[in-house]
Design a protein around this motif. Structure first.
Motif, short mmCIF file in Angstrom:
data_model
loop_
_atom_site.label_atom_id
_atom_site.label_comp_id
_atom_site.label_asym_id
_atom_site.label_seq_id
_atom_site.Cartn_x
_atom_site.Cartn_y
_atom_site.Cartn_z
N GLY A 47 -9.93 -5.41 -1.04
CA GLY A 47 -10.13 -3.83 -1.88
C GLY A 47 -10.96 -3.91 -2.94
O GLY A 47 -11.29 -4.73 -3.85
N LEU B 40 -8.35 -0.47 0.42
CA LEU B 40 -8.39 -1.76 0.93
C LEU B 40 -8.72 -1.13 2.50
O LEU B 40 -8.47 -0.22 3.24
CB LEU B 40 -6.22 -1.08 1.32
N PHE C 200 0.29 -6.17 -5.32
CA PHE C 200 -0.86 -6.81 -5.07
C PHE C 200 -0.91 -7.48 -5.61
O PHE C 200 -2.33 -8.80 -4.83
CB PHE C 200 -2.04 -5.30 -4.94
N PHE D 295 0.90 -0.94 -0.09
CA PHE D 295 0.10 -0.28 -0.36
C PHE D 295 0.53 1.14 -0.26
O PHE D 295 0.21 2.14 -0.87
CB PHE D 295 -0.58 -0.06 1.00
N TYR E 87 -10.09 -2.15 -6.59
CA TYR E 87 -8.72 -2.15 -7.42
C TYR E 87 -10.11 -1.61 -8.82
O TYR E 87 -10.50 -1.86 -9.21
CB TYR E 87 -8.01 -3.13 -8.11
N LEU F 76 -6.60 3.35 -5.51
CA LEU F 76 -6.97 1.65 -4.42
C LEU F 76 -7.73 2.34 -3.40
O LEU F 76 -7.75 3.59 -2.71
CB LEU F 76 -5.40 1.36 -4.06
#
Length: 478
Positions: free
Chosen positions: A266, A251, A283, A234, A268, A249
């Motif tokens: 997450g 998370l 990731f 991250f 994405y 992102l």
């Protein structure tokens, strides 16, 4: 015979708005209560008033002010706490002001405050367009834009509030004004970018349209034991966002299902439609329990981010430096908190979310380029992390039990961040607890600007006293 209205609504009926009033005896009243996303916000106003135009909002405000009647303002009804509702007062429900209009001539979109972002994106999809708005389909337009608003487009275009180019606002005296960067009310225009409901009721937002036929993205579920490495990944992602401003992102470490145990979830995304861009490489190396990411549409991608419904909520927000040690400590403390909830709520029907979002300096630089806002993030000297703790439980009794424990958890994380020299000032209004000093976190210069604009446009303090919901500048000392 027409049903008599309660005393709180007599002024509205006298102003010719009887047909817009929803009384507790009507089925529509009950449905509007149920439509609040959080059960914590399902208070019982004496009535709803549902205006269908800015002029009717103005008539309602003038009547309520003359009667010294307390009121709340509801846009999408999606806050976890009742900033948008009021017991025994009048709730101005903007749900009828929910239009979305795309203007191809100047590539702008006019949006009513009662719309929700899923509706906005679905409408704009027919034109292969989007706007820099919310990342959850059910989130309302008004609250996100007035609070700042992180978006899938923040890396390139700043926060949601930075993308508003015109506000239509009903002021406390009932007048209706248009606020733009270069117009007569340019001070109000800037103050509305994060300044909340301290100035009036916004009845229309105009934003630039963004070409967006497709994106890449989706939901991913990861095993919890990757967290030490996930913290490093991250931090690396955040540090490199300036090189890839189209990627995004979210998370979280979360207890999401009614059984013991947590996962890492997450979102994405790459809004340019680049599949598996290199910024996600670390990731993409993690083992996945589930993944939905693909080349898709914005609407379909955001369907995966839907929050659970029917819960009471306890939320807090903070921000800290982009330091993996702080992320790991937040994760460790979340595990302790989740275990305590698992022991206490035996059917396991609750949710805990420890959420990390990138907050690089480039985001604030984008805001400055677009004229600036009230958030004060340009003061940050380091890349940061927007962090929030969201707890959802089924009953008011569990909410009362959860509150001190969640608050203690947040205080421990903030204390650790401070020990590491990484605690940042900013607290986003969009996720903050009502007990948190949100406006103060914007910095003294922006506090002074919000106070000055509020005093200018609402000299009698109507939105400080008669409309108590939200973060109020009158409660900030100085």
């Amino acid at each position: 015979m027409a049903e008599s209205v309660p005393k709180q609504a007599e002024c509205l009926a006298a102003a010719g708005l009887q047909s817009r009033i929803l009384l507790p005896s009507s089925p529509e009243y009950a449905s509007r209560i149920e439509a609040y996303w959080s059960k914590s916000s399902q208070l019982k106003p004496a009535c709803f008033i549902q205006p269908t135009s800015a002029a009717e909002v103005a008539d309602a405000v003038k009547a309520l002010v003359a009667a010294k009647q307390t009121f709340a303002v509801r846009s999408g009804g999606c806050n976890f706490w009742p900033s948008n509702n009021i017991d025994n007062g009048v709730t101005i429900d903007l749900g009828q002001l929910a239009w979305i209009k795309y203007n191809a001539d100047d590539e702008t979109v006019s949006i009513g405050p009662g719309a929700r972002w899923g509706q906005v994106y679905e409408y704009l999809a027919q034109y292969d367009r989007a706007v820099a708005g919310g990342r959850e389909a059910r989130v309302g337009v008004g609250g996100l834009l007035l609070g700042g608003g992180n978006t899938l487009f923040t890396g390139r275009r700043g926060f949601a509030c930075d993308n508003v180019i015109e506000y239509e606002v009903v002021l406390a005296n009932g007048s209706i004004v248009k606020a733009t960067a270069g117009g007569e009310h340019s001070d109000l225009f800037r103050a509305l970018k994060g300044g909340g409901n301290n100035f009036g009721i916004v009845t229309s937002y105009t934003m630039p349209a963004i070409p967006c036929a497709s994106i890449w993205g989706g939901l991913v579920i990861l095993p919890p034991d990757i967290m030490p490495a996930a913290a490093d990944a991250f931090v690396d992602f955040t540090s490199n966002l300036e090189k890839d401003p189209d990627s995004n992102l979210i998370l979280m470490i979360a207890h999401l299902e009614p059984k013991r145990g947590s996962v890492i979830a997450g979102l994405y995304a790459n809004v340019a439609g680049v599949e598996k861009p290199p910024i996600f490489n670390k990731f993409l190396e993690f083992p996945e329990l589930l993944s939905t990411y693909k080349k898709t549409t914005l609407v379909e991608c955001l369907n995966a981010t839907a929050q659970g419904t029917g819960y009471h909520g306890v939320w807090f927000a903070s921000s800290f430096a982009n330091n993996p040690a702080i992320l790991r400590r937040a994760a460790e403390l979340h595990a302790e908190l989740a275990a305590e909830f698992e022991d206490h709520i035996t059917d396991q029907d609750f949710q805990t979310q420890c959420i990390f979002q990138p907050l690089p300096r480039a985001f604030a630089q984008n805001s400055v380029k677009l004229g600036g806002n009230m958030l004060g993030l340009e003061r940050n000297q380091v890349d940061g992390v927007l962090w929030s703790a969201h707890i959802m439980v089924r009953t008011a009794e569990h909410e009362a039990w959860a509150y001190p424990r969640v608050r203690a958890y947040v205080e421990k994380v903030r204390a650790y961040a401070a020990e590491q020299g990484g605690l940042l000032d900013w607290i986003t209004a969009n996720y903050a607890n009502p007990s948190q000093p949100v406006l103060e976190s914007y910095g003294p210069e922006n506090v002074a600007r919000i106070r000055e604009v509020a005093n200018k446009y609402d000299a009698d303090g109507v939105f400080q006293t008669l409309c108590p919901g939200g973060f109020k500048i009158s409660k900030v000392q100085g």
